[in-house]
Write a protein that holds these residues in place. Structure first.
Motif, PDB file in Angstrom:
ATOM      1  N   CYS A   1      49.266  73.883  83.361  1.00 27.65           N
ATOM      2  CA  CYS A   1      48.630  73.380  82.132  1.00 27.65           C
ATOM      3  C   CYS A   1      49.190  74.099  80.908  1.00 27.65           C
ATOM      4  N   GLU A   2      49.357  75.418  80.992  1.00 25.82           N
ATOM      5  CA  GLU A   2      49.903  76.166  79.861  1.00 25.82           C
ATOM      6  C   GLU A   2      51.343  75.766  79.568  1.00 25.82           C
TER       7      GLU A   2
ATOM      8  N   HIS B   1      35.920  80.292  85.711  1.00 28.03           N
ATOM      9  CA  HIS B   1      37.110  79.480  85.976  1.00 28.03           C
ATOM     10  C   HIS B   1      37.150  78.252  85.064  1.00 28.03           C
ATOM     11  N   ARG B   2      35.962  77.664  84.787  1.00 25.39           N
ATOM     12  CA  ARG B   2      35.942  76.524  83.863  1.00 25.39           C
ATOM     13  C   ARG B   2      36.432  76.953  82.486  1.00 25.39           C
ATOM     14  N   ALA B   3      35.928  78.092  82.023  1.00 25.92           N
ATOM     15  CA  ALA B   3      36.361  78.591  80.714  1.00 25.92           C
ATOM     16  C   ALA B   3      37.863  78.883  80.725  1.00 25.92           C
ATOM     17  N   ARG B   4      38.376  79.446  81.828  1.00 26.79           N
ATOM     18  CA  ARG B   4      39.814  79.739  81.936  1.00 26.79           C
ATOM     19  C   ARG B   4      40.633  78.461  81.869  1.00 26.79           C
ATOM     20  N   GLY B   5      40.156  77.394  82.529  1.00 24.72           N
ATOM     21  CA  GLY B   5      40.873  76.124  82.492  1.00 24.72           C
ATOM     22  C   GLY B   5      40.902  75.508  81.105  1.00 24.72           C
ATOM     23  N   LEU B   6      39.765  75.561  80.403  1.00 25.37           N
ATOM     24  CA  LEU B   6      39.725  74.998  79.053  1.00 25.37           C
ATOM     25  C   LEU B   6      40.568  75.822  78.088  1.00 25.37           C
TER      26      LEU B   6
ATOM     27  N   GLY C   1      44.095  74.895  78.153  1.00 29.85           N
ATOM     28  CA  GLY C   1      44.415  73.634  77.495  1.00 29.85           C
ATOM     29  C   GLY C   1      44.011  72.405  78.269  1.00 29.85           C
ATOM     30  N   ALA C   2      43.282  72.558  79.372  1.00 30.53           N
ATOM     31  CA  ALA C   2      42.859  71.396  80.146  1.00 30.53           C
ATOM     32  C   ALA C   2      41.888  70.551  79.334  1.00 30.53           C
ATOM     33  N   ASP C   3      42.015  69.235  79.469  1.00 34.57           N
ATOM     34  CA  ASP C   3      41.117  68.322  78.765  1.00 34.57           C
ATOM     35  C   ASP C   3      39.845  68.050  79.550  1.00 34.57           C
ATOM     36  N   ALA C   4      39.875  68.262  80.860  1.00 31.95           N
ATOM     37  CA  ALA C   4      38.701  68.060  81.700  1.00 31.95           C
ATOM     38  C   ALA C   4      38.822  68.967  82.912  1.00 31.95           C
ATOM     39  N   TYR C   5      37.659  69.359  83.456  1.00 33.82           N
ATOM     40  CA  TYR C   5      37.610  70.281  84.593  1.00 33.82           C
ATOM     41  C   TYR C   5      36.561  69.734  85.549  1.00 33.82           C
ATOM     42  N   ILE C   6      36.974  69.298  86.749  1.00 33.45           N
ATOM     43  CA  ILE C   6      36.075  68.659  87.713  1.00 33.45           C
ATOM     44  C   ILE C   6      36.012  69.513  88.974  1.00 33.45           C
ATOM     45  N   GLY C   7      34.793  69.911  89.369  1.00 30.15           N
ATOM     46  CA  GLY C   7      34.622  70.664  90.607  1.00 30.15           C
ATOM     47  C   GLY C   7      34.667  69.742  91.807  1.00 30.15           C
TER      48      GLY C   7
ATOM     49  N   PRO D   1      47.283  64.537  78.395  1.00 30.54           N
ATOM     50  CA  PRO D   1      46.020  65.047  78.947  1.00 30.54           C
ATOM     51  C   PRO D   1      46.209  65.651  80.337  1.00 30.54           C
ATOM     52  N   VAL D   2      45.448  66.715  80.611  1.00 34.99           N
ATOM     53  CA  VAL D   2      45.483  67.381  81.914  1.00 34.99           C
ATOM     54  C   VAL D   2      44.059  67.469  82.446  1.00 34.99           C
ATOM     55  N   VAL D   3      43.883  66.997  83.695  1.00 35.25           N
ATOM     56  CA  VAL D   3      42.593  67.077  84.374  1.00 35.25           C
ATOM     57  C   VAL D   3      42.749  68.022  85.560  1.00 35.25           C
ATOM     58  N   LEU D   4      41.951  69.085  85.609  1.00 32.68           N
ATOM     59  CA  LEU D   4      41.976  70.024  86.723  1.00 32.68           C
ATOM     60  C   LEU D   4      40.853  69.663  87.691  1.00 32.68           C
ATOM     61  N   VAL D   5      41.221  69.426  88.972  1.00 34.22           N
ATOM     62  CA  VAL D   5      40.260  69.131  90.028  1.00 34.22           C
ATOM     63  C   VAL D   5      40.378  70.242  91.055  1.00 34.22           C
ATOM     64  N   THR D   6      39.330  71.079  91.204  1.00 38.07           N
ATOM     65  CA  THR D   6      39.478  72.296  91.995  1.00 38.07           C
ATOM     66  C   THR D   6      38.155  72.718  92.612  1.00 38.07           C
ATOM     67  N   ALA D   7      38.248  73.546  93.642  1.00 32.41           N
ATOM     68  CA  ALA D   7      37.060  74.122  94.271  1.00 32.41           C
ATOM     69  C   ALA D   7      36.555  75.347  93.522  1.00 32.41           C
ATOM     70  N   LEU D   8      37.342  75.851  92.547  1.00 33.88           N
ATOM     71  CA  LEU D   8      36.923  76.997  91.743  1.00 33.88           C
ATOM     72  C   LEU D   8      35.991  76.498  90.649  1.00 33.88           C
TER      73      LEU D   8
END
Length: 739
Positions: A682-683, A707-712, A715-721, A695-702
């Motif tokens: 993402c970076e 981890h959500r704050a780290r993803g945003l 530069g991630a636009d969305a973070y889905i567990g 746009p970048v969507v992160l789909v992860t078990a974290l």
């Protein structure tokens, strides 16, 4: 005045005096029991209380109290003269007598007769020196309803008058109902006092209009006079000149009127502020009055439970509205009782754990801006999180995360006690405290350290009479948000927001803050979609919880008098009341803690409603990056079925290469991958000069907040567990990002 009226007035006056003296009696008994000097000032205080009440009860014709106080006086005179030493059974009898006298004061204040059988039992116990067989001190069982303060005779009761025991040492007792009426009138005055300001503004507008009209008339009259002269018409000139003079005179009068109205409006506003300040000050009482029942409650509970507890009070001189303090009494009593019963361990257990045998409970108050902050701290065992989870599981209830456990604990859904007691109340005790604080427009939070103790934080306004608010516009409505909960106000472009599991969030320096339309949280209002321009956001903070609400207009900060809302609107939890403005309009006054809770709940939906961008009907390409072939295959099939072209890559490095060589419109990536993880990918995309806006969507078990704050932040636009992953959630997120 008839004899019956005089008797009723004396009983009301005596009821107030009785309650005051019982408080002094309890304080002296607690100090006497804890101290070695039984012949000191505390005995003299108790003797003086008994002597005073004996004479006052005789004057008020309350024979039961008179008889008890007579025996008390005789007993205490023996102690004072060194003829008797008080033992544990004696203290038990004296505390029971204090309870009985306190109950008599409450009954008299309510217009009832005293409990003569109870007073008779106390009288026999005092004479025989034998404690009652089954004493039930009120602090060890369910607390009695808060009784009126001494200055508060019940509604309809004859009011004490000056010279009849109401004026002492330069102070005058005033019925609380009269103070409430004064404050209500002051609130109406606050509204009425603002209207002259509106009239002054209209007068200034009128003056300005007349000034412009007079200027135009001067220009037009010259042309008209010249035209008339050319036509040989001279007779109209005096009338036109006189009309010009009248217009100038009218303009000057309007100017003087506007100046006077402005000055008078300013003076009236200042006077109204002074009246409001003094009216509120009359109802201000020291915080110590809300703590009067706590020492006795701790003593009785510790004695019955075989514990040793030291209660310390701080901030007793901090002042707040009497209504606020009365509302906090029940909450404080409940929290202190829970601290002694649930938190503080037995002396042997504390010694085994390396703690002092005597447990500590501290109740403190301080002012923070326009808020009263109260803490109840104990050095006990802390909240037993595993035990709470075990009880939830045993009852077949869902076992939530930490925040959910805290909410369940506060709302009284669960107790860790193996058996209910008169104190633990089968898990409903803390709900009483939470409800009491919320009724004041405040909130209650808890922090703890296992084995070290628990801290309850109570936050409440200093006064319920008037509050300072931020006025905002939502649709065609005026909404007032108490300023003490407003963290800051921002205007941002819609593209600044990010998507986090289908909800819009605002990135901030302290982490992402969920964003929701204020209209969505208030059913009476109609939500309107964003038009793509800057969004006006109000960031609210209630304890550790934060929420940004989007509004249509930011108007002004001002003082308002809050009125209760009746009818259907009163059932909206996020509404605290309403305020009548000088313009005649009604502003809805919000309850920020309830609003934040609603905005963070699942019923808030997807947050902001942003108008979708218009895009050409073209087939979009999506890059799926995941080191699990099963996950790649699943996501690829979902996206292709939805009409997207899909590229896949087995790790972040392959994904970065495919992204550079083939390009795409959106990236769906895992976080934990070899060679290059999702954060690094993402970076890298955000650092690309050509494709930084993809746009970048992160789909992860974290799925932790960290981890959500780290993803945003990456530069991630969305973070889905992955635990909450479903096909529609992924497709909805992609559709919102691509349009």
């Amino acid at each position: 005045m008839t004899p019956d009226e005089l008797a009723a007035r004396l009983r009301v006056t005596f009821a107030g005096e009785l309650q005051e003296q019982v408080r002094a009696m309890n304080e002296a008994l607690l100090a006497l029991e804890a101290g070695p000097d039984q012949g000191g000032e505390h005995v003299h205080t108790l003797f003086r209380v008994a002597h005073t009440l004996k004479g006052a009860s005789r004057a008020a014709s309350v024979q039961g109290v008179e008889r008890v106080c007579h025996i008390l006086e005789s007993l205490l005179s023996e102690v004072r003269d060194g003829m008797k030493e008080l033992k544990a059974p004696d203290f038990q009898i004296l505390f029971a007598a204090a309870d009985a006298l306190g109950d008599a004061g409450e009954r008299l204040s309510a217009g009832d007769d005293v409990d003569e059988p109870r007073l008779g039992e106390i009288l026999r116990s005092l004479k025989s020196g034998t404690p009652l067989e089954s004493p039930s001190p009120p602090s060890a069982a369910s607390p009695r309803p808060a009784s009126p303060r001494p200055e508060e005779p019940p509604a309809g009761a004859p009011q004490p008058v000056a010279g009849a025991g109401t004026a002492t040492e330069g102070q005058l007792r005033i019925a609380a109902s009269k103070l409430d009426a004064l404050l209500a009138s002051s609130g109406d005055l606050l509204v009425a006092g603002g209207r002259p300001g509106l009239l002054a503004a209209e007068a200034e507008e009128l003056h300005g209009s007349l000034t412009r009209s007079a200027a135009r008339w001067r220009e037009e009259s010259r042309r008209l006079l010249l035209a008339l002269h050319r036509q040989g018409v001279e007779a109209a000139e005096p009338s036109l000149v006189a009309l010009g003079k009248d217009l100038r005179r009218l303009t000057r009068k309007a100017g003087r009127l506007a100046t006077t109205a402005r000055r008078d409006a300013r003076t009236l506003a200042n006077n109204v502020d002074d009246v409001m300040t003094h009216a509120v000050t009359l109802r201000m009482r020291p915080f110590s009055e809300a703590c009067e029942a706590l020492p006795r409650a701790v003593r009785d509970l510790a004695t019955s439970a075989g514990k040793e507890v030291d209660l310390r009070l701080s901030g007793g001189d901090v002042e707040a509205d009497r209504v606020v303090l009365d509302g906090l009494r029940e909450a404080l009593l409940q929290l202190v009782r829970n601290a002694v019963d649930h938190g503080i361990e037995a002396p042997s257990d504390r010694a085994a754990a390396g703690k002092p045998r005597v447990g500590s409970v501290v109740v403190g108050a301080e002012l923070t801006g326009e808020r009263l902050r109260v803490t109840v701290t104990d050095d006990g065992s802390g909240l037993d999180l595993p035990a709470i989870r075990e009880v939830l599981a045993r009852k077949g209830l869902p076992v939530p995360d930490d925040d959910g456990v805290i909410r369940a604990f506060l709302e009284g859904r669960v107790t860790t006690r193996s058996e209910a007691t008169t104190v633990s109340g089968r898990g409903v005790g803390l709900d009483v405290a939470r409800t009491a604080v919320r009724n004041l427009g405040g909130h209650l939070t808890v922090t703890w350290s296992p084995g070290q103790g628990t801290v309850f934080h109570l936050d409440a306004p200093l006064s319920l009479a008037s509050i300072r608010v931020l006025m905002v516009g939502v649709a065609s409505h005026l909404v007032a948000i108490p300023i003490s909960y407003v963290e800051r106000i921002v205007r941002v472009a819609p593209e600044v927001l990010r998507l986090n599991e289908g909800r819009h969030v605002l990135p901030t320096g302290t982490g992402p803050v969920p964003v929701v339309s204020l209209a969505r949280l208030l059913p009476p209002l109609a939500e309107r979609p964003s038009t793509g321009g800057p969004l006006a956001l109000v960031l609210l903070a209630a304890g550790t919880r934060r929420l940004a609400v989007a509004v249509d207009e930011l108007l002004e900060a001002r003082e308002v008098a809050v009125r209760p809302v009746r009818g259907g609107a009163s059932r909206t939890p996020s509404l605290r009341g309403a305020a009548l403005l000088e313009s005649g309009r009604i502003a809805l006054v919000l309850d920020p803690p309830a609003l934040v809770a609603a905005g963070l709940g699942p019923d808030a939906g997807a947050g902001m409603t942003v108008e979708p961008r218009q895009t050409a009907p073209i087939r979009r390409r999506i890059l799926v990056v995941d080191d699990s072939i099963t996950t790649r295959t699943l996501e690829r099939s979902i996206l292709e079925a939805a009409g997207y072209d899909v590229l896949t890559a087995a790790d972040g490095a392959d994904g970065w290469r495919a992204f550079q060589e083939q390009g795409c419109d959106l990236v769906v990536a895992d976080v934990e991958m070899p060679r290059m993880d999702g954060f690094a990918l993402c970076e890298a995309i955000r650092g690309s000069r050509r494709h930084a806006d993809v746009p970048v969507v992160l789909v992860t078990a974290l799925e932790s907040d960290e981890h959500r704050a780290r993803g945003l932040e990456a530069g991630a636009d969305a973070y889905i567990g992955k635990s909450s992953f479903d096909q529609q959630s992924l497709l909805d997120t992609i559709q919102q990002l691509l349009g």
